[in-house]
Design a protein around this motif. Structure first.
Motif, PDB file in Angstrom:
ATOM      1  N   TYR B  58      -6.106   0.493  -8.913  1.00  0.00           N
ATOM      2  CA  TYR B  58      -6.235   0.373  -7.392  1.00  0.00           C
ATOM      3  C   TYR B  58      -7.240  -0.593  -6.907  1.00  0.00           C
ATOM      4  CZ  TYR B  58      -7.654   2.114  -2.858  1.00  0.00           C
ATOM      5  OH  TYR B  58      -8.162   1.972  -1.642  1.00  0.00           O
ATOM      6  N   GLY B  59      -8.539  -0.549  -7.830  1.00  0.00           N
ATOM      7  CA  GLY B  59      -9.436  -1.727  -7.411  1.00  0.00           C
ATOM      8  C   GLY B  59      -8.826  -2.944  -7.363  1.00  0.00           C
ATOM      9  N   LEU B  60      -8.387  -3.247  -8.662  1.00  0.00           N
ATOM     10  CA  LEU B  60      -7.640  -4.417  -8.895  1.00  0.00           C
ATOM     11  C   LEU B  60      -6.424  -4.711  -8.107  1.00  0.00           C
ATOM     12  CD1 LEU B  60      -7.502  -4.595 -12.796  1.00  0.00           C
ATOM     13  CD2 LEU B  60      -9.049  -5.847 -11.373  1.00  0.00           C
ATOM     14  N   GLY B  61      -5.649  -3.805  -7.753  1.00  0.00           N
ATOM     15  CA  GLY B  61      -4.821  -4.153  -6.751  1.00  0.00           C
ATOM     16  C   GLY B  61      -5.306  -4.633  -5.311  1.00  0.00           C
ATOM     17  N   LEU B  62      -6.286  -3.722  -4.790  1.00  0.00           N
ATOM     18  CA  LEU B  62      -6.709  -3.994  -3.634  1.00  0.00           C
ATOM     19  C   LEU B  62      -7.419  -5.157  -3.496  1.00  0.00           C
ATOM     20  CD1 LEU B  62      -6.951  -2.549  -0.677  1.00  0.00           C
ATOM     21  CD2 LEU B  62      -9.121  -1.909  -1.444  1.00  0.00           C
ATOM     22  N   VAL B  97      -7.180   5.830   0.231  1.00  0.00           N
ATOM     23  CA  VAL B  97      -8.139   6.849  -0.278  1.00  0.00           C
ATOM     24  C   VAL B  97      -7.898   7.911   0.175  1.00  0.00           C
ATOM     25  CG1 VAL B  97     -10.389   7.348  -0.830  1.00  0.00           C
ATOM     26  CG2 VAL B  97      -9.734   5.060  -1.496  1.00  0.00           C
ATOM     27  N   LEU B  98      -7.957   8.068   1.405  1.00  0.00           N
ATOM     28  CA  LEU B  98      -7.674   9.277   2.240  1.00  0.00           C
ATOM     29  C   LEU B  98      -6.128   9.875   1.774  1.00  0.00           C
ATOM     30  CD1 LEU B  98      -9.309   8.467   5.749  1.00  0.00           C
ATOM     31  CD2 LEU B  98     -10.040  10.071   4.012  1.00  0.00           C
ATOM     32  N   ILE B  99      -5.191   9.162   1.859  1.00  0.00           N
ATOM     33  CA  ILE B  99      -4.075   9.645   1.461  1.00  0.00           C
ATOM     34  C   ILE B  99      -3.960  10.014   0.065  1.00  0.00           C
ATOM     35  CG2 ILE B  99      -1.395   8.959   1.408  1.00  0.00           C
ATOM     36  CD1 ILE B  99      -1.991   7.084   3.732  1.00  0.00           C
ATOM     37  N   TRP B 100      -4.581   9.526  -0.818  1.00  0.00           N
ATOM     38  CA  TRP B 100      -4.654   9.763  -2.263  1.00  0.00           C
ATOM     39  C   TRP B 100      -5.311  11.034  -2.271  1.00  0.00           C
ATOM     40  CZ3 TRP B 100      -8.425  10.428  -5.857  1.00  0.00           C
ATOM     41  CH2 TRP B 100      -7.902  10.427  -7.196  1.00  0.00           C
ATOM     42  N   ARG B 101      -6.454  11.077  -1.526  1.00  0.00           N
ATOM     43  CA  ARG B 101      -7.339  12.457  -1.581  1.00  0.00           C
ATOM     44  C   ARG B 101      -6.335  13.662  -1.134  1.00  0.00           C
ATOM     45  NH1 ARG B 101      -8.153  16.506  -0.491  1.00  0.00           N
ATOM     46  NH2 ARG B 101     -10.029  17.597   0.242  1.00  0.00           N
ATOM     47  N   LEU B 102      -5.680  13.577  -0.045  1.00  0.00           N
ATOM     48  CA  LEU B 102      -4.852  14.441   0.470  1.00  0.00           C
ATOM     49  C   LEU B 102      -3.536  14.734  -0.605  1.00  0.00           C
ATOM     50  CD1 LEU B 102      -4.915  13.733   4.207  1.00  0.00           C
ATOM     51  CD2 LEU B 102      -5.801  15.711   3.115  1.00  0.00           C
ATOM     52  N   ALA B 114       0.771   8.343  -1.759  1.00  0.00           N
ATOM     53  CA  ALA B 114      -0.191   7.266  -1.819  1.00  0.00           C
ATOM     54  C   ALA B 114       0.302   6.102  -2.344  1.00  0.00           C
ATOM     55  CB  ALA B 114      -1.627   7.590  -2.539  1.00  0.00           C
ATOM     56  N   PRO B 115       1.221   6.212  -3.610  1.00  0.00           N
ATOM     57  CA  PRO B 115       1.998   5.305  -4.024  1.00  0.00           C
ATOM     58  C   PRO B 115       2.745   4.305  -2.998  1.00  0.00           C
ATOM     59  CG  PRO B 115       1.995   6.893  -5.469  1.00  0.00           C
ATOM     60  CD  PRO B 115       1.610   7.519  -4.139  1.00  0.00           C
ATOM     61  N   GLY B 116       3.591   5.089  -2.483  1.00  0.00           N
ATOM     62  CA  GLY B 116       4.408   4.434  -1.284  1.00  0.00           C
ATOM     63  C   GLY B 116       3.441   3.880  -0.270  1.00  0.00           C
ATOM     64  N   THR B 416       0.128   7.028  15.375  1.00  0.00           N
ATOM     65  CA  THR B 416      -0.602   6.925  14.127  1.00  0.00           C
ATOM     66  C   THR B 416      -1.822   5.994  14.360  1.00  0.00           C
ATOM     67  OG1 THR B 416       0.719   5.480  13.120  1.00  0.00           O
ATOM     68  CG2 THR B 416       1.163   7.725  12.641  1.00  0.00           C
ATOM     69  N   MET B 417      -2.693   6.383  13.764  1.00  0.00           N
ATOM     70  CA  MET B 417      -3.965   5.441  13.561  1.00  0.00           C
ATOM     71  C   MET B 417      -3.909   4.250  12.807  1.00  0.00           C
ATOM     72  SD  MET B 417      -6.746   6.091  15.387  1.00  0.00           S
ATOM     73  CE  MET B 417      -8.491   5.483  15.436  1.00  0.00           C
ATOM     74  N   PRO B 418      -4.028   2.970  13.393  1.00  0.00           N
ATOM     75  CA  PRO B 418      -3.535   1.826  12.562  1.00  0.00           C
ATOM     76  C   PRO B 418      -4.336   1.765  11.476  1.00  0.00           C
ATOM     77  CG  PRO B 418      -4.024   1.368  15.010  1.00  0.00           C
ATOM     78  CD  PRO B 418      -4.227   2.829  14.818  1.00  0.00           C
ATOM     79  N   PHE B 419      -3.633   1.195  10.457  1.00  0.00           N
ATOM     80  CA  PHE B 419      -4.373   1.068   9.021  1.00  0.00           C
ATOM     81  C   PHE B 419      -4.519   2.417   8.508  1.00  0.00           C
ATOM     82  CE2 PHE B 419      -5.326  -2.951  11.161  1.00  0.00           C
ATOM     83  CZ  PHE B 419      -4.445  -3.839  10.340  1.00  0.00           C
ATOM     84  N   LEU B 420      -5.208   3.330   8.971  1.00  0.00           N
ATOM     85  CA  LEU B 420      -5.479   4.443   8.213  1.00  0.00           C
ATOM     86  C   LEU B 420      -4.364   5.507   7.714  1.00  0.00           C
ATOM     87  CD1 LEU B 420      -8.975   6.136   9.604  1.00  0.00           C
ATOM     88  CD2 LEU B 420      -8.613   4.546   7.429  1.00  0.00           C
ATOM     89  N   ALA B 421      -3.645   5.499   9.053  1.00  0.00           N
ATOM     90  CA  ALA B 421      -2.487   6.645   8.782  1.00  0.00           C
ATOM     91  C   ALA B 421      -1.630   6.291   7.731  1.00  0.00           C
ATOM     92  CB  ALA B 421      -2.194   6.935  10.090  1.00  0.00           C
ATOM     93  N   GLN B 422      -1.070   7.439   7.243  1.00  0.00           N
ATOM     94  CA  GLN B 422       0.080   7.152   6.333  1.00  0.00           C
ATOM     95  C   GLN B 422       1.286   6.622   7.219  1.00  0.00           C
ATOM     96  OE1 GLN B 422       2.527  10.163   5.933  1.00  0.00           O
ATOM     97  NE2 GLN B 422       3.839   8.619   4.325  1.00  0.00           N
ATOM     98  N   GLY B 423       2.198   5.879   6.748  1.00  0.00           N
ATOM     99  CA  GLY B 423       3.363   5.526   7.640  1.00  0.00           C
ATOM    100  C   GLY B 423       3.387   3.868   7.201  1.00  0.00           C
ATOM    101  N   GLY B 424       4.912   3.661   7.004  1.00  0.00           N
ATOM    102  CA  GLY B 424       4.725   2.172   6.489  1.00  0.00           C
ATOM    103  C   GLY B 424       5.166   1.026   7.747  1.00  0.00           C
TER     104      GLY B 424
END
Lengths: 482, 465
Positions: B58-62, B97-102, B114-116, B416-424
């Motif tokens: 994840y770190g490398l990807g980001l 991270v928040l989405i992965w956490r949920l 999270a992967p999506g 949805t909250m820009p950038f934070l929220a899940q949603g393509g």
């Protein structure tokens, strides 16, 4: 165009500031209210996130905690002999927490302010939070005798150590198993609904929270008032006729079966439970004096032992009603604990001790609170108390309470039947109060009330059904002392 | 880097000398990558007691996404604002991270999101870079004013013809491919239209007006477009039951109209119209009435006696308190429903990072808005100014409407909250939005080209001397 853009910048700034103010409001000002709301499931999750402390009787826990598969509630409460101890422990479920489980909830969960230091150490050392224990004054053998004695009947037992006020037994039937409603599943919910709808009210703590007409057991208090007034004495003729005509009415009061109640002495009157004599005394002393004496014994106020008890009532009333209240009828209502307190004060030579059931609260590392016996008052003098003891001992040796006799032990007691309903149409309550006397003072005073359809109506009973239970409770306490 | 901007000593034309700030951006980007990686580790330690297995990937990807983005910005928009890319990266990283956490909470739908979301984020960054590479100058967009309008209308109308998803008709579902929220893209396209239209009409709108009671009232014929937009946003509200999007479009239009004409009367007029529309719709649509009821009594029990989602969100915020429970240790899964990872993502921020984390996140959004408006101020052409202020204004309104809705400051809307929220759709559209802003800011801060040496001048001088 820059002027309006600057204004738009201010507008956007206001939007962001409004959001910042709002989150401060919600997460700071309202935080406490929201986080502790009873609708907030986190409160329950937190409560069951670690094993709960235990309620302890004679060094053994009567409660426990087991780990569950439940997602929200990691630990679940368990109860040993749940139905027997329910009036003491109550329950801690997702619905509510009652009795000791409710009152000392914060000690048991470990959230009490007095455990702050403890929590801080646990937090620093990374240990899971631990609850404290509630150590009770109860006597397991006495409690078992009381609960099993009541059996399938509806009733209650309260037993006190007269010398300290420590509560030894507190039974109520029909009871319920707290373990059946503490789970977090449908079954627990169904059980909870069923218990709430049960007309027999299994969750009612009858020993502390139900008031009954005390019937003839109240005559010992009337006798106490008579002696304290100085107008009557144990072996002096009372001068009250049988049958006795209630003041301001033409209604006559007497006993079934013609006992020797006419102009009887107090001793004889108590021995035969003479309605005429005690109604007459109550009328003679008057409402104010009778009420005053009842209040000295704990009437007309709620008690906290530390469970709140119902208020026993000796009301202000007119003369005929007051006369009836003097024999434990009319609007005279008392909790079994209150009647046990009267018995205990007499057995303790007139000194009334504050009843209590929690000996100490223990934190995981130290004792948080230690309760000491406290005097509530001295409603009657020691010499008058001893006279009533003689009278009550006569009742057991040679009166209505012979079923309370224990071989080799001096026992004083009094029977009673409380009538219920219009013209005594409902099942009456059978009462028995007693104490056991040793060289070391009296270690136990007990009050038993049983709904008894076999009790003879209009007749002083209680000796039949209630006395054996009282006897077993006393014996359990006495045997435990040896 | 700054030496590039100074040219020959005699030149006085350059407004430049502005440093490019690319190194600042690189430094900030390091933080923007490291902070989410730490957050990721934090969740893993809290939930399982070990560092999560995917942490390095994840770190490398980001880091790779951020690095490529930075290099391309250095190449194609060297004078762009240095804060925008790092803040977007940080918010997107934290969102992941928040989405992965949920995702770690079984039963929180949609599961394993999270992967999506990581894939959509990568696509978003790709679109961001594509805009920077291929849009050499934002003024090119001006050519497509009326095409933009048509595209925007199509995008907005499309969801009406698709079945509602979870009660809201804001989705276009293509079976087998996935679903899309055209509204998020329409936001950008319609801003381009407004900017182009208002740039042309601003004088007519501003000057041809009658004075009445101290206010400049627009002429009837100039009212046409504003009424059309008003009707459009009402239609979105009525047919798509999307309170947020209609509020967003109308608010954005009023903002741009005001900036274009500098007439307060337009703002008043806009507010009057939106108030009228709100009253009409609120009194006819039960959907909106429910939202308003929930807003007025957020803690009230639902019709079935249960605790509502709105109330659960409030309890999350309250339980978070000042410092929060820590990542991975909150209970926002209790909110239930399908929006924990999207509309209600801020509840997880509030509960697990506390008031402190919420304020930090809101300040990050505030900074993004500020950088956008600063870009509008710095832009040299009216179209760029209008476009920048429109995009930033739309972004600000969206942040306010979402965050205000979740915290029950205003009625909740389905955005949805820009950038934070899940949603393509949301994450892709917002990366594109900030790509355009970066392009405008690059143009604005770029030093003017040095004047070509003029041989005539030289010659004349020679003759004179």
């Amino acid at each position: 165009m820059n002027k309006p853009i600057r204004k738009i910048a201010v507008f956007c700034g206001i939007l962001v500031i409004a959001l910042l103010v709002r989150v401060n409001w919600v997460q700071f000002v309202q935080a406490e209210e929201l986080s502790s709301s009873d609708k907030n499931r986190r409160v329950l999750i937190e409560r069951y996130a670690h094993p709960r402390g235990d309620i302890i009787v004679e060094g053994k826990a009567v409660t426990g905690s087991t780990e569950t598969d439940s997602r929200d509630f990691q630990y679940q409460r368990t109860y040993k002999d749940g139905a027997m101890w329910a009036p003491v422990t109550g329950h801690a479920s997702v619905f509510n927490a009652t009795m000791l489980e409710g009152i000392h909830d914060k000690i048991l969960t470990g959230n009490d302010d007095r455990l702050f230091f403890n929590r801080t150490i646990d937090m620093i050392t990374g240990k899971p939070m631990e609850g404290g224990n509630v150590v009770t004054t109860l006597n397991a053998a006495a409690q078992r005798a009381a609960f099993e004695g009541l059996g399938d009947k509806k009733g209650a037992v309260a037993a006190i150590d007269p010398r300290t006020g420590a509560i030894l037994a507190l039974a109520s039937t029909p009871s319920y198993d707290p373990g059946s409603i503490v789970g977090n599943d449908e079954k627990a919910s169904d059980n909870w609904v069923a218990l709430n709808e049960d007309p027999d009210k299994p969750m009612l703590n009858r020993a502390l929270r139900e008031t009954y007409p005390p019937g003839s057991t109240f005559k010992v208090l009337t006798a106490a008032a008579a002696l304290e007034s100085g107008k009557y004495d144990i072996d002096e003729k009372s001068g009250i006729e049988d049958p006795y005509e209630l003041p301001q009415t033409d209604k006559e009061l007497t006993n079934f079966g013609n006992p020797p109640c006419d102009d009887a002495t107090l001793r004889v009157a108590l021995q035969y439970s003479c309605n005429a004599t005690f109604a007459g005394i109550s009328a003679d002393l008057g409402n104010e004096e009778m009420k005053g004496m009842a209040e000295k014994f704990g009437y007309n106020e709620e008690l906290f032992v530390p469970i709140r008890t119902a208020e026993s009532v000796y009301p202000e009333d007119n003369a005929p009603q007051n006369a009836m209240a003097g024999i434990g009828q009319a609007s005279n209502r008392a909790t079994p604990l209150q009647i046990a307190m009267i018995t205990a004060a007499i057995a303790n030579d007139g000194k009334l001790m504050q009843p209590y059931m929690v000996d100490r609260l223990e934190g995981p590392r130290s004792v948080v609170e230690q309760n000491e016996p406290q005097e509530m008052g001295q409603p009657i003098s020691a010499s008058n108390a001893k006279k009533i003891q003689q009278m009550m001992e006569t009742v057991v040796e040679d009166g209505t309470g012979t079923n309370g006799q224990i071989e080799g032990v001096t026992v004083g007691g009094k029977t009673g039947t409380a009538q219920r309903g219009v013209d005594n149409s409902e099942t009456p309550y059978a009462w028995f109060i007693s104490y056991a006397m040793t060289d070391n003072g009296s270690p136990v005073a007990v009050a038993v009330v049983v709904e008894d359809s076999d009790a003879q109506r209009n007749e002083v009973s209680g000796g039949g059904l209630a006395a054996p239970i009282a006897k077993d409770v006393m014996r359990a306490v006495l045997e435990g002392r040896q | 880097m700054s030496s590039n901007s100074t040219t020959g000593g005699t030149s006085t034309v350059s407004a430049g000398g502005l440093p490019s700030r690319r190194n600042t951006e690189l430094g900030l980007l390091v933080f923007a990558v490291v902070i989410p990686v730490f957050a990721y580790a934090n969740v893993g330690l809290a939930k399982n007691g070990t560092l999560p297995a995917g942490m390095i990937g994840y770190g490398l990807g980001l880091g790779l996404l951020a690095g490529v983005a930075h290099l391309l910005v250095r190449k194609f928009a060297p004078y762009a604002d240095p804060l925008i890319l790092p803040i977007c990266t940080l918010l997107n990283g934290l969102g992941l991270v928040l989405i992965w956490r949920l995702d770690q909470e079984p039963g929180v739908r949609p599961e394993n999101a999270a992967p999506g979301q990581l894939m959509w984020s990568a696509l978003g960054v790709a679109l961001f870079l594509a805009v920077l590479v291929f849009l050499k100058d934002h003024r090119i967009l001006q050519r497509y004013t009326y095409i933009s309008m048509a595209v925007a209308l199509v995008l907005l109308a499309l969801p009406m013809f698709f079945p509602p998803v979870n009660g809201a008709k804001i989705w276009v579902t293509i079976p087998g491919v996935g679903s899309l929220q055209p509204g998020e893209f329409a936001k950008i396209v319609i801003t381009v239209f407004f900017a182009g239209y208002l740039m042309v009409k601003r004088d007519a709108l501003a000057l041809a007006s009658r004075r009445f009671m101290g206010l400049y009232l627009p002429r009837g014929r100039d009212l046409g477009p504003i009424l059309a937009i008003w009707a459009l946003s009402l239609m979105i509200l009525v047919f798509e039951t999307d309170l947020g999007t209609s509020l967003l479009f109308f608010g954005m239009f009023v903002v741009m109209l005001y900036v274009a004409t500098e007439r307060t009367s337009w703002v008043l007029f806009g507010l009057l119209l939106s108030a009228a529309g709100a009253v009409v719709v609120a009194s006819t649509t039960t959907h909106v009435q429910d939202r308003v009821d929930n807003w007025l009594n957020p803690l009230q029990l639902g019709a079935n006696g249960g605790v509502t989602e709105t109330a659960q969100v409030m309890y999350s915020f309250g339980s978070g308190g000042l410092f929060g429970s820590g990542l991975g240790e909150g209970f926002t899964r209790l909110i239930g429903g399908i929006a924990v990872k999207s509309d209600y993502i801020l509840a997880t921020v509030g509960e697990e990072l506390g008031l402190t984390g919420m304020m930090a996140i809101l300040v990050l959004y505030g900074l993004l808005i500020e950088r956008g408006i600063r870009t509008a101020l710095a832009a040299r052409d009216p179209f760029g100014k209008l476009l920048a202020v429109g995009l930033s204004g739309a972004f600000a309104i969206q942040v306010f409407v979402v965050a205000g809705g979740v915290t029950a400051l205003i009625p909740l809307t389905g955005m949805t909250m820009p950038f934070l929220a899940q949603g393509g759709s949301s994450v892709i559209a917002n990366w594109a939005l900030f790509a355009i802003l970066l392009r405008i800011s690059d143009t604005a801060r770029r030093p003017a080209p040095a004047p070509a040496p003029n041989p005539d001048v030289e010659m004349t001088q020679v003759v004179r001397s």
